[in-house]
Motif scaffolding. Structure first.
Motif, mmCIF file in Angstrom:
data_model
loop_
_atom_site.group_PDB
_atom_site.id
_atom_site.type_symbol
_atom_site.label_atom_id
_atom_site.label_comp_id
_atom_site.label_asym_id
_atom_site.label_seq_id
_atom_site.Cartn_x
_atom_site.Cartn_y
_atom_site.Cartn_z
ATOM 1 N N MET A 57 -12.316 14.140 -4.808
ATOM 2 C CA MET A 57 -12.038 15.031 -5.650
ATOM 3 C C MET A 57 -10.769 16.098 -5.661
ATOM 4 S SD MET A 57 -16.006 15.608 -5.104
ATOM 5 C CE MET A 57 -16.174 17.584 -6.343
ATOM 6 N N SER A 82 -19.392 13.479 -17.914
ATOM 7 C CA SER A 82 -18.549 13.954 -16.218
ATOM 8 C C SER A 82 -17.516 14.044 -16.846
ATOM 9 C CB SER A 82 -18.828 13.606 -15.929
ATOM 10 O OG SER A 82 -20.227 12.831 -15.012
ATOM 11 N N TYR A 112 -14.940 6.111 -14.005
ATOM 12 C CA TYR A 112 -13.409 6.627 -13.771
ATOM 13 C C TYR A 112 -12.812 6.470 -15.023
ATOM 14 C CZ TYR A 112 -10.112 4.429 -11.157
ATOM 15 O OH TYR A 112 -8.950 3.396 -11.143
ATOM 16 N N GLY A 136 -17.246 12.892 -7.937
ATOM 17 C CA GLY A 136 -18.546 14.196 -7.236
ATOM 18 C C GLY A 136 -19.624 13.654 -7.263
ATOM 19 N N VAL A 137 -19.622 12.992 -8.726
ATOM 20 C CA VAL A 137 -21.624 12.634 -9.008
ATOM 21 C C VAL A 137 -21.360 10.444 -8.190
ATOM 22 C CG1 VAL A 137 -22.649 11.095 -11.016
ATOM 23 C CG2 VAL A 137 -21.487 13.308 -11.048
ATOM 24 N N TRP A 146 -12.701 15.375 -14.934
ATOM 25 C CA TRP A 146 -11.879 13.786 -14.193
ATOM 26 C C TRP A 146 -12.847 14.146 -12.614
ATOM 27 C CZ3 TRP A 146 -9.846 13.063 -9.792
ATOM 28 C CH2 TRP A 146 -8.013 13.871 -9.500
ATOM 29 N N ARG A 147 -12.805 15.366 -12.280
ATOM 30 C CA ARG A 147 -12.964 15.797 -10.741
ATOM 31 C C ARG A 147 -14.605 15.342 -10.396
ATOM 32 N NH1 ARG A 147 -8.397 17.115 -7.925
ATOM 33 N NH2 ARG A 147 -6.383 17.347 -9.502
ATOM 34 N N SER A 148 -14.991 16.027 -11.096
ATOM 35 C CA SER A 148 -16.552 15.648 -11.817
ATOM 36 C C SER A 148 -16.994 14.626 -11.131
ATOM 37 C CB SER A 148 -17.511 16.504 -12.146
ATOM 38 O OG SER A 148 -17.180 15.722 -13.583
ATOM 39 N N ALA A 187 -16.934 19.095 -17.452
ATOM 40 C CA ALA A 187 -16.779 19.707 -16.037
ATOM 41 C C ALA A 187 -14.256 18.471 -15.599
ATOM 42 C CB ALA A 187 -17.135 18.936 -14.678
ATOM 43 N N SER A 210 -23.115 11.577 -4.856
ATOM 44 C CA SER A 210 -24.150 12.358 -4.689
ATOM 45 C C SER A 210 -24.606 10.251 -4.983
ATOM 46 C CB SER A 210 -24.678 12.982 -6.226
ATOM 47 O OG SER A 210 -23.629 13.786 -6.354
#
Length: 394
Positions: free
Chosen positions: A93, A157, A29, A168-169, A163-165, A161, A172
């Protein structure tokens, strides 16, 4: 191919991947920090504090999970740490302000600390002492893929999409790791059910470890080297984009160039370990930090800021090899039934001091280039002093 070689290689890759959680959680990030500051209505100092709170939670998590794993075993605690990391990454997120993000990052760090300390302790359980130095270096080579890929993944990312994505990554990645650990990593330590676990025993163990000059010197040498690198990590998003004028993608690529240097130096370290003692190599590697730190401060003071990037590469390239040598030397001094506590204490000191380092950079963020280079020099000097001292004890 020999089945045991395949098994050891698979274990090495999976354990390295769990150690890499820290790099993913920290580095991914970084390209988004300026954007996050704007969207959340925060200052650069407040966003940099998300790094400091992460380091603090990371240390607490390791200090808790390390002794627990020495008593109860590694596997279940490793899985619980990965699960905590996944849940809190998902929650990040939906953070709407920096206060929520700080709290969630603290809990995310607790799970991350469990992953890192458990993987290193399991390595001590699995690999014989004669192979430990080379295995730690090989593990660091695999682990270095994370800081190479993390800022690039984060930048892409962010562009696609937001910064919140990024979180999400991270979720995952944690779920994939959970699957592989659950399926392929056995329990590596027989639980010690004969000895009661209580706070007094835990504190006594940590006290005994800290009472050894050899232990504390090795730990501080690694911690100072890491702290210098994290001064760069904390300051780089603002120095590279706001002072040097690079785009977010260019920053990610330049950040990744440090990993190329790390890979080269770590590969060289594997070769040199066949000819020289780890203590001698640590002295050389910390000397490179000192030299690069002096160069960084000099270039900043004289206004030659274009030279900051190659000097940072010289500095950061030597940190990983130094820490691999230091951790292997430290674990080699202790039996497997203390590996969790030893690893927890060593890495928590590293990230505790890293929290101080990033806080210093954040405190003087009105002059980000001066803050970053000055703190890198400070910890480079300290790492060199510790490396010279530990070599004399060898």
């Amino acid at each position: 191919m020999n089945q045991s070689i395949i098994s050891h290689t698979r274990l090495l890759i999976i354990l390295s991947g769990t150690v890499a959680f820290g790099a993913f959680a920290i580095d991914m990030y970084l390209p988004a920090l300026p954007t996050m500051a704007t969207e959340l209505g925060a200052t650069s100092t407040q966003l940099q504090l998300t790094l400091s709170i992460f380091f603090t939670g990371f240390c607490v998590g390791m200090l808790i999970y390390g002794p627990l794993s020495d008593h109860f075993g590694r596997r279940k605690l490793l899985l619980s740490g990965i699960l905590l990391f996944a849940v809190t990454s998902a929650a990040c997120m939906f953070a709407v302000n920096t206060h929520q993000l700080l709290i969630l990052r603290g809990f995310q760090a607790l799970g991350c600390g469990a992953c890192v300390v458990m993987a290193r302790a399991a390595s001590r359980d699995i690999f014989p002492p004669a192979q430990l130095h080379s295995m730690m270096s090989k593990m660091s080579l695999v682990t270095m893929m994370a800081p190479l890929l993390a800022p690039l993944i984060g930048a892409v990312s962010l562009m696609l999409a937001g910064w919140r994505s990024i979180f999400g990554v991270l979720t995952s990645i944690a779920l994939v790791a959970f699957y592989f650990v659950y399926r392929y990593i056995p329990e590596t330590l027989t639980p010690d059910t004969d000895r009661r676990l209580h706070l007094g025993n835990v504190l006594r163990t940590y006290g005994q470890l800290l009472a050894s000059k050899k232990n504390i010197t090795l730990m501080l040498c690694m911690a100072c080297a890491m702290s210098g690198m994290f001064a760069f990590i904390g300051g780089a998003p603002f120095v590279y984009t706001q002072v040097l004028g690079y785009s977010e993608l260019e920053f990610a690529l330049l950040f990744g160039s440090n990993i190329v240097g790390m890979s080269l130096i770590t590969s060289l370290n594997l070769y040199l370990l066949k000819r020289f003692q780890a203590s001698s190599l640590m002295t050389y590697q910390s000397g490179a930090l000192l030299l690069a730190g002096v160069g960084l401060v000099t270039m900043r003071a004289t206004g030659h800021i274009d030279y900051i990037v190659p000097l940072v590469i010289l500095y950061v390239s030597h940190v990983n090899a130094l820490c691999a040598n230091g951790m292997a030397s430290l674990l080699h001094l202790h039996h497997t039934n203390r590996a969790g506590s030893v690893s927890a204490l060593a890495v928590s000191i590293q990230f505790g001091l890293a929290a101080v380092s990033t806080s210093l950079v954040a405190t003087f963020s009105h002059s980000p280039a001066s803050a970053m280079t000055g703190v890198m020099l400070l910890f480079g000097v300290m790492a060199f002093v510790c490396a010279v001292s530990q070599r004399k004890m060898s």
